[in-house]
Scaffold this active site. Structure first.
Site: not given
Ligand code: NAD
Ligand code: 6OD
Length: 488
Positions: A185, A259, A293, A392
């Site tokens: 997906k 992750e 990231c 973040e």
């Protein structure tokens, strides 16, 4: 003011699901629009899958686990993986253009990083899979123990929007190498390159039903993660989504690889080579619009070089060109979506409220009329409790903070729930290695950033992930071991 006009010669595609070797629409015909973040124009439509499409995809994947794929010699499966890598390179221009249309990232980056690594992910695992052996132990003259591997089974691969093809192939290549079947997906925001990847797999010789793909939003992902016939889920995305997936996968006890997010520190000591440090810090701050990231968004600089560092870093940042991702000289393209753009802008407001000083940026790019562009932003004057230092942001925004001692900086570096990556800059290798081993992160680079060798463990600790990917680590996730003991 200049209006953005993307110069892609490649036509965007409408995205259908891929089930059992064929593109298919949703049974109810439902679609949603795919928007170009650089121009705000609609690129096309994407089929919106639900439980029904996920059921069909899982059924096909489960059936394909037996038969031709299961019985294929390693040598032949490896050749198929190699061919997928070759076909990605053959279609590299098209794939890179589609990646840029979907994400807003510069075309040179889609070419030199995203699609290049996508091909290499397959070439690497095509080679790696032919070298995989198994453990065995001789126990005196009592017994021999040996472990055999089998595929984990049907694996759900769920991915984010920042490096769409790179990250999908980073999971798909080892999953196929180890003999699994998959339901992918891609992110609803960046569906195009994965759609082409499915067709490439079939063209390379992957049997029908081995690679399936269902498009859609979080609910579609949840239909995969809660499905009783999905044996494992490899997920890359936000920490909060990882937590939701863990809950939804719990009743069926799936194997999970996560992750997740990061808030990565760069630690710069006074004895670092400043020119090298600044050249790389520019990348670790603003490449891919800061949407990597691993980007180092908390920059700690030893006080004796703080002013000099800032003068040079600010000057270089001001040279970066924000603009049309199809222009060769564009350094920073558009953020991926309006939603994400608003999130990043909201953090700039927070930084103002928190009393931060903007040395560059702090606003939308005023040379662009349309699209979701934010100027590279350097903020100083924020303390360790600032939300901009702790949360973040995932955009072209960094905070810079001075420090006096190694002890003091280490405390700040580890004062976070995240633990993905870090980089340390110093010409004293003893100090650099000492600091690196104390940082609570899955990956630490010394005097460099994002230098990859695909055999190394990749992943995060704390709220940045569970498990590692890469070489043997990927192989272990995508295999189950049976230990066999022979009594002598
Ligand atoms: P996200 O978590 O919002 O979405 C990722 C994927 O999960 C999408 O395909 C989405 O549709 C799907 N999803 C959403 N809700 C779901 C649910 N409840 N169940 C199953 N699937 C669901 O992440 P994003 O905004 O697309 O990506 C940005 C994030 O990804 C950042 O936090 C970034 O740090 C992280 N990221 C981490 C790494 C890494 O290697 N650690 C790499 C790239 C990105
Ligand atoms: O290089 C890789 O293998 C990888 N997974 C990179 C992830 C980057 C995150 O945005």
């Amino acid at each position: 003011m200049q209006t953005t006009e993307t110069k892609s010669k490649v036509k965007p595609i409408n995205c259908s699901h891929y089930i059992n070797g064929k593109y298919v629409p949703s049974t109810n015909g439902k679609t949603f629009e795919n928007v170009n973040p650089a121009t705000e124009e609609v690129l096309g439509t994407v089929a919106e899958g639900g439980k029904e499409e996920v059921d069909e995809a899982v059924k096909a994947a489960k059936k394909a686990l037996k038969g031709e794929w299961a019985n294929m010699p390693v040598r032949k499966r490896s050749a198929i993986l190699r061919k997928i890598g070759d076909l990605i390179l053959e279609r590299q221009d098209e794939l890179a253009a589609l990646e840029t249309l979907d994400t807003g990232k510069p075309l040179w980056l889609s070419t030199s990083v995203d699609t290049d690594r996508a091909a290499y992910n397959f070439h690497f695992f095509a080679d790696y899979m032919t070298t995989v052996g198994n453990e065995s132990y001789q126990q005196d003259d009592i017994a021999i123990h040996y472990a055999v591997r089998r595929p984990t089974g049907v694996v759900g691969l769920i991915n984010p929007w920042n490096l769409p093809l790179l990250l999908m192939t980073w999971k798909l290549a080892p999953a196929l190498a180890a003999g699994n079947t998959v339901v992918m997906k891609p992110s609803e925001v960046t569906p195009m390159t994965a759609t082409i990847l499915a067709e490439i797999c079939t063209e390379a010789g992957v049997p029908d039903g081995v690679v399936n793909m269902v498009h859609g939003f979080g609910e579609t992902g949840a239909a995969i993660t809660s499905h009783e016939d999905v044996d494992a889920v490899a997920f890359t995305g936000e920490t909060i989504t990882g937590s939701a997936i863990m809950k939804s996968a719990a009743p069926t006890l799936k194997k999970l690889s996560f992750e997740l997010g990061g808030k990565n520190p760069n630690v710069i000591f006074a004895d670092a080579n400043l020119d090298d440090t600044i050249a790389t810090t520019l990348k670790s701050s603003f490449i891919n619009q800061g949407e990597v990231c691993l980007c180092g968004s908390r920059i700690y600089v030893e006080r004796s070089i703080y002013d000099e560092f800032l003068d040079k870093f600010v000057a270089k940042t001001k040279e970066l060109k924000v603009g049309d991702p199809f222009n060769e000289d564009t350094n920073v393209g558009a953020l991926v979506s309006e939603e994400h753009y608003n999130k990043v802008l909201s953090y700039l407001d927070i930084a103002k409220e928190e009393g931060g000083t903007f040395l560059t940026g702090g606003k939308t790019a005023d040379n662009m009329d349309k699209g979701f562009y934010v100027e590279p932003t350097i903020i100083t004057g924020l303390g360790k409790d600032s939300r901009c230092v702790r949360e973040e942001i995932f955009g072209p925004v960094v905070t810079v903070i001075p420090f006096d001692t190694e002890e003091e900086v280490m405390e700040q570096v580890n004062d976070t729930h995240y633990g993905l990556s870090a980089s340390v800059w110093s010409s004293d290798i003893k100090r650099a290695t000492r600091v690196a081993s104390q940082i609570e992160a899955g990956m630490v680079w010394i005097n460099t950033w994002f230098l990859r060798d695909l055999r190394t463990p990749f992943g995060g600790m704390k709220h940045s992930g569970i498990g590692r990917e890469g070489g043997a680590h990927s192989f272990d996730f995508y295999s189950e071991l049976t230990n066999i003991t022979v009594k002598l």
